[in-house]
Design a protein around this motif. Structure first.
Motif, PDB file in Angstrom:
ATOM      1  N   MET A  29      13.302  32.824 -39.312  1.00 12.30           N
ATOM      2  CA  MET A  29      12.917  32.621 -37.945  1.00 12.30           C
ATOM      3  C   MET A  29      11.030  32.359 -37.506  1.00 12.30           C
ATOM      4  O   MET A  29      10.618  33.618 -37.997  1.00 12.30           O
ATOM      5  N   SER A  30      10.627  31.585 -36.103  1.00 15.89           N
ATOM      6  CA  SER A  30       8.958  31.324 -36.582  1.00 15.89           C
ATOM      7  C   SER A  30       9.325  32.246 -35.707  1.00 15.89           C
ATOM      8  O   SER A  30       9.604  33.363 -35.009  1.00 15.89           O
ATOM      9  N   VAL A  31       7.755  31.879 -35.954  1.00 21.65           N
ATOM     10  CA  VAL A  31       6.528  32.810 -35.235  1.00 21.65           C
ATOM     11  C   VAL A  31       6.800  32.607 -33.768  1.00 21.65           C
ATOM     12  O   VAL A  31       6.847  33.480 -33.110  1.00 21.65           O
ATOM     13  N   SER A  32       7.128  31.182 -32.911  1.00 20.58           N
ATOM     14  CA  SER A  32       7.319  31.256 -31.787  1.00 20.58           C
ATOM     15  C   SER A  32       8.694  31.406 -31.089  1.00 20.58           C
ATOM     16  O   SER A  32       7.908  31.883 -29.666  1.00 20.58           O
ATOM     17  N   ILE A  33       9.510  31.364 -31.998  1.00 18.13           N
ATOM     18  CA  ILE A  33      10.752  31.181 -31.085  1.00 18.13           C
ATOM     19  C   ILE A  33      10.733  32.622 -31.231  1.00 18.13           C
ATOM     20  O   ILE A  33      11.318  33.459 -30.190  1.00 18.13           O
ATOM     21  N   VAL A  34      10.316  33.876 -31.747  1.00 13.15           N
ATOM     22  CA  VAL A  34      10.018  35.333 -32.123  1.00 13.15           C
ATOM     23  C   VAL A  34       9.222  35.222 -30.671  1.00 13.15           C
ATOM     24  O   VAL A  34       9.496  36.337 -29.801  1.00 13.15           O
ATOM     25  N   PHE A  35       8.207  34.716 -30.614  1.00  6.16           N
ATOM     26  CA  PHE A  35       7.206  35.130 -28.882  1.00  6.16           C
ATOM     27  C   PHE A  35       8.044  34.998 -27.713  1.00  6.16           C
ATOM     28  O   PHE A  35       7.540  35.175 -26.655  1.00  6.16           O
ATOM     29  N   ILE A  36       8.543  33.680 -28.086  1.00  4.71           N
ATOM     30  CA  ILE A  36       9.382  33.378 -26.621  1.00  4.71           C
ATOM     31  C   ILE A  36      10.476  33.669 -26.360  1.00  4.71           C
ATOM     32  O   ILE A  36      10.567  34.461 -25.418  1.00  4.71           O
ATOM     33  N   LEU A  37      11.048  34.865 -27.401  1.00  9.94           N
ATOM     34  CA  LEU A  37      12.020  36.079 -27.226  1.00  9.94           C
ATOM     35  C   LEU A  37      11.452  37.153 -26.511  1.00  9.94           C
ATOM     36  O   LEU A  37      11.798  37.671 -25.530  1.00  9.94           O
ATOM     37  N   PHE A  38      10.295  37.506 -26.588  1.00  7.32           N
ATOM     38  CA  PHE A  38       9.764  38.663 -26.760  1.00  7.32           C
ATOM     39  C   PHE A  38       9.575  38.568 -25.183  1.00  7.32           C
ATOM     40  O   PHE A  38       9.156  39.255 -23.802  1.00  7.32           O
ATOM     41  N   VAL A  39       8.604  36.858 -24.467  1.00  6.48           N
ATOM     42  CA  VAL A  39       7.970  35.966 -23.803  1.00  6.48           C
ATOM     43  C   VAL A  39       9.492  36.711 -22.097  1.00  6.48           C
ATOM     44  O   VAL A  39       9.310  37.890 -21.071  1.00  6.48           O
ATOM     45  N   ALA A  40      10.951  36.281 -22.779  1.00  7.30           N
ATOM     46  CA  ALA A  40      11.891  36.700 -22.111  1.00  7.30           C
ATOM     47  C   ALA A  40      12.231  37.746 -21.812  1.00  7.30           C
ATOM     48  O   ALA A  40      12.640  38.039 -20.693  1.00  7.30           O
ATOM     49  N   ALA A  41      12.181  38.628 -22.709  1.00  7.58           N
ATOM     50  CA  ALA A  41      12.779  39.955 -22.772  1.00  7.58           C
ATOM     51  C   ALA A  41      11.729  40.971 -21.919  1.00  7.58           C
ATOM     52  O   ALA A  41      11.903  41.430 -20.810  1.00  7.58           O
ATOM     53  N   ALA A  42      10.379  41.100 -21.663  1.00  5.22           N
ATOM     54  CA  ALA A  42       9.750  41.031 -20.994  1.00  5.22           C
ATOM     55  C   ALA A  42       9.772  40.474 -19.525  1.00  5.22           C
ATOM     56  O   ALA A  42       9.359  41.117 -18.281  1.00  5.22           O
ATOM     57  N   ILE A  43      10.393  39.812 -19.171  1.00  2.00           N
ATOM     58  CA  ILE A  43       9.888  39.073 -17.410  1.00  2.00           C
ATOM     59  C   ILE A  43      11.504  39.635 -17.393  1.00  2.00           C
ATOM     60  O   ILE A  43      11.611  39.989 -15.781  1.00  2.00           O
ATOM     61  N   PHE A  44      12.871  39.427 -18.112  1.00  4.95           N
ATOM     62  CA  PHE A  44      13.857  40.447 -17.540  1.00  4.95           C
ATOM     63  C   PHE A  44      13.505  41.994 -16.935  1.00  4.95           C
ATOM     64  O   PHE A  44      13.978  42.242 -16.149  1.00  4.95           O
ATOM     65  N   CYS A  45      12.643  42.288 -18.130  1.00  2.00           N
ATOM     66  CA  CYS A  45      12.728  43.792 -17.422  1.00  2.00           C
ATOM     67  C   CYS A  45      12.097  43.757 -16.537  1.00  2.00           C
ATOM     68  O   CYS A  45      12.409  45.018 -15.187  1.00  2.00           O
ATOM     69  N   LEU A  46      10.631  42.769 -16.210  1.00  2.00           N
ATOM     70  CA  LEU A  46      10.333  43.344 -15.082  1.00  2.00           C
ATOM     71  C   LEU A  46      10.898  43.047 -13.749  1.00  2.00           C
ATOM     72  O   LEU A  46      11.519  43.143 -12.464  1.00  2.00           O
ATOM     73  N   VAL A  47      12.011  41.763 -14.004  1.00  2.00           N
ATOM     74  CA  VAL A  47      13.036  41.284 -12.763  1.00  2.00           C
ATOM     75  C   VAL A  47      13.874  42.601 -12.652  1.00  2.00           C
ATOM     76  O   VAL A  47      14.227  43.617 -11.348  1.00  2.00           O
ATOM     77  N   LEU A  48      14.350  43.489 -13.552  1.00  2.00           N
ATOM     78  CA  LEU A  48      15.141  44.756 -13.783  1.00  2.00           C
ATOM     79  C   LEU A  48      14.337  45.236 -12.792  1.00  2.00           C
ATOM     80  O   LEU A  48      15.330  46.632 -12.005  1.00  2.00           O
ATOM     81  N   VAL A  49      13.541  46.105 -13.231  1.00  2.00           N
ATOM     82  CA  VAL A  49      12.571  46.939 -12.787  1.00  2.00           C
ATOM     83  C   VAL A  49      12.760  47.141 -10.947  1.00  2.00           C
ATOM     84  O   VAL A  49      12.876  47.568 -10.681  1.00  2.00           O
ATOM     85  N   LEU A  50      12.212  45.671 -10.803  1.00  2.00           N
ATOM     86  CA  LEU A  50      12.543  45.025  -9.121  1.00  2.00           C
ATOM     87  C   LEU A  50      13.361  45.047  -8.464  1.00  2.00           C
ATOM     88  O   LEU A  50      13.292  45.540  -7.193  1.00  2.00           O
ATOM     89  N   LYS A  51      14.517  44.590  -9.684  1.00  2.00           N
ATOM     90  CA  LYS A  51      15.910  44.936  -8.791  1.00  2.00           C
ATOM     91  C   LYS A  51      16.060  46.116  -8.435  1.00  2.00           C
ATOM     92  O   LYS A  51      16.858  46.489  -7.910  1.00  2.00           O
ATOM     93  N   THR A  52      15.853  47.686  -9.477  1.00  2.00           N
ATOM     94  CA  THR A  52      16.429  48.802  -9.273  1.00  2.00           C
ATOM     95  C   THR A  52      15.115  49.551  -8.494  1.00  2.00           C
ATOM     96  O   THR A  52      16.001  50.744  -7.704  1.00  2.00           O
ATOM     97  N   LEU A  53      14.345  49.618  -8.258  1.00  2.00           N
ATOM     98  CA  LEU A  53      12.859  50.197  -7.899  1.00  2.00           C
ATOM     99  C   LEU A  53      13.119  49.294  -6.752  1.00  2.00           C
ATOM    100  O   LEU A  53      12.988  48.602  -6.108  1.00  2.00           O
ATOM    101  N   PHE A  54      13.069  50.896  -5.363  1.00  2.00           N
ATOM    102  CA  PHE A  54      12.712  50.252  -3.561  1.00  2.00           C
ATOM    103  C   PHE A  54      12.620  50.955  -3.171  1.00  2.00           C
ATOM    104  O   PHE A  54      12.800  52.174  -3.147  1.00  2.00           O
ATOM    105  N   THR A  55      11.171  50.575  -2.089  1.00  2.00           N
ATOM    106  CA  THR A  55      10.668  52.425  -1.634  1.00  2.00           C
ATOM    107  C   THR A  55      10.769  51.874  -0.052  1.00  2.00           C
ATOM    108  O   THR A  55      10.816  50.502   0.395  1.00  2.00           O
TER     109      THR A  55
END
Length: 319
Positions: free
Chosen positions: A1-27
């Motif tokens: 697996m190339s480094v570029s693919i790993v980086f893309i997956l990492f960025v996608a996972a980070a974005i997913f986690c951020l969206v998940l947090v935004l959808k989960t927490l409410f003030t």
């Protein structure tokens, strides 16, 4: 697996986690409440603070619990056919125990409140004249507030106040009212001036009457003093000149008064020139005429006194 693919997956996972947090927490902020729907259906109400939602399943909406104000202007006609603009200011608030009704039952609260305000104003003002509308402005506010509160409480809103801030008739009507007011004030001022002049004239008449009365008393006293003085003079003259009659004394007194009058006329400033008889018997003639006049006045016939009455010596002013 190339480094570029790993980086893309990492960025996608980070974005997913951020969206998940935004959808989960409410003030929810203070003076607010949250409405939570799960799959489009009402689930619960959130109070101020941090809350956790099921991501992608629950969605939250904010309901403001602060006091709000809505302003409207209602045009209507009074009973005496005068069109007026009535500005109304309504302060309302969502009831804490009826958050569900306030959020779901009304789509546009201000529009509904405006409709009810129009209905209430149009139900009261056409029954009143323009003057009564001004006089009962606070009563109209109370009536609008009571009716509006009864209706809006069922939708979850509490009406704090419904103030009729002003009553604005047509410009021409306002000018006419000002003219009427000015005319009435002028009439009152004219009446006050008339009463003042009347009182002044009455007081002047009273003062003049009192002055005349006092003047008459003075003249009467003066004449009484003259009579008393003449009586005393006659008595002294008769005592000093034996054989003198009352007619002789009266003739002497009258002659003395005559010459005193002439002296006053001659010494008074601005007196015109007069002509008097200059023959030596003029004084005796004048005395005879005075006595004849007295006898004629005392006689009952008035015209027959036993002495012929000749006209007095001519006294002619010159210049």
């Amino acid at each position: 697996m190339s480094v570029s693919i790993v980086f893309i997956l990492f960025v996608a996972a980070a974005i997913f986690c951020l969206v998940l947090v935004l959808k989960t927490l409410f003030t929810v902020r203070t003076a607010s409440a949250g409405i939570v729907e799960r799959f489009g259906k009402f689930h619960r109400i959130l109070r101020p603070g941090l809350h956790v939602l099921l991501p992608f399943a629950e969605q939250a909406y904010i309901v403001d619990l602060q006091v709000k104000q809505a302003q409207f202007s209602v045009e209507t006609k009074t009973r005496d056919n005068v069109f007026v603009q009535i500005p109304v200011s309504v302060q309302y608030q969502v009831l804490d125990d009826k958050i569900y009704d306030a959020f779901y039952r009304l789509s546009s609260p201000q529009k509904q409140i405006e409709s009810f305000v129009f209905n209430s104003i149009l139900g009261h003002v056409p029954k009143l004249t323009l003057d009564e509308t001004f006089e009962q402005q606070s009563g109209i506010s109370v009536a609008v507030k009571v009716e509006l509160d009864q209706i809006m409480s069922g939708f979850g809103f509490n009406i704090l106040t419904a103030l009729v801030t002003d009553i604005v008739p047509d410009v021409k009507v306002k000018a006419a009212m000002n003219d009427i007011n000015a005319a009435q004030r002028s009439q009152v001022a004219a009446q006050a001036r008339g009463e003042a002049e009347k009182i002044l004239k009455v007081k002047q008449a009273e003062a003049e009457a009192e002055s005349k009365a006092l003047q008459g008393k003075g003249i009467a006293s003066e004449r009484q003093a003259i009579i008393d003085g003449l009586s005393a003079s006659i008595e002294h003259f008769q005592q000093g000149v034996p054989g003198a009659t009352s007619e002789d004394v009266m003739a002497l007194v009258l002659l003395t008064q005559y010459f005193d009058t002439l002296r006053d006329i001659g010494t008074r400033g601005g007196t015109n020139t007069i002509f008097l008889p200059n023959n030596p018997g003029a004084a005796n003639d004048f005395q005879t005429q005075i006595l004849a006049g007295l006898r004629g006045g005392m006689s009952q016939g008035g015209g027959e006194a036993g002495v012929s009455r000749r006209p007095p010596p001519p006294v002619e002013p010159e210049g």
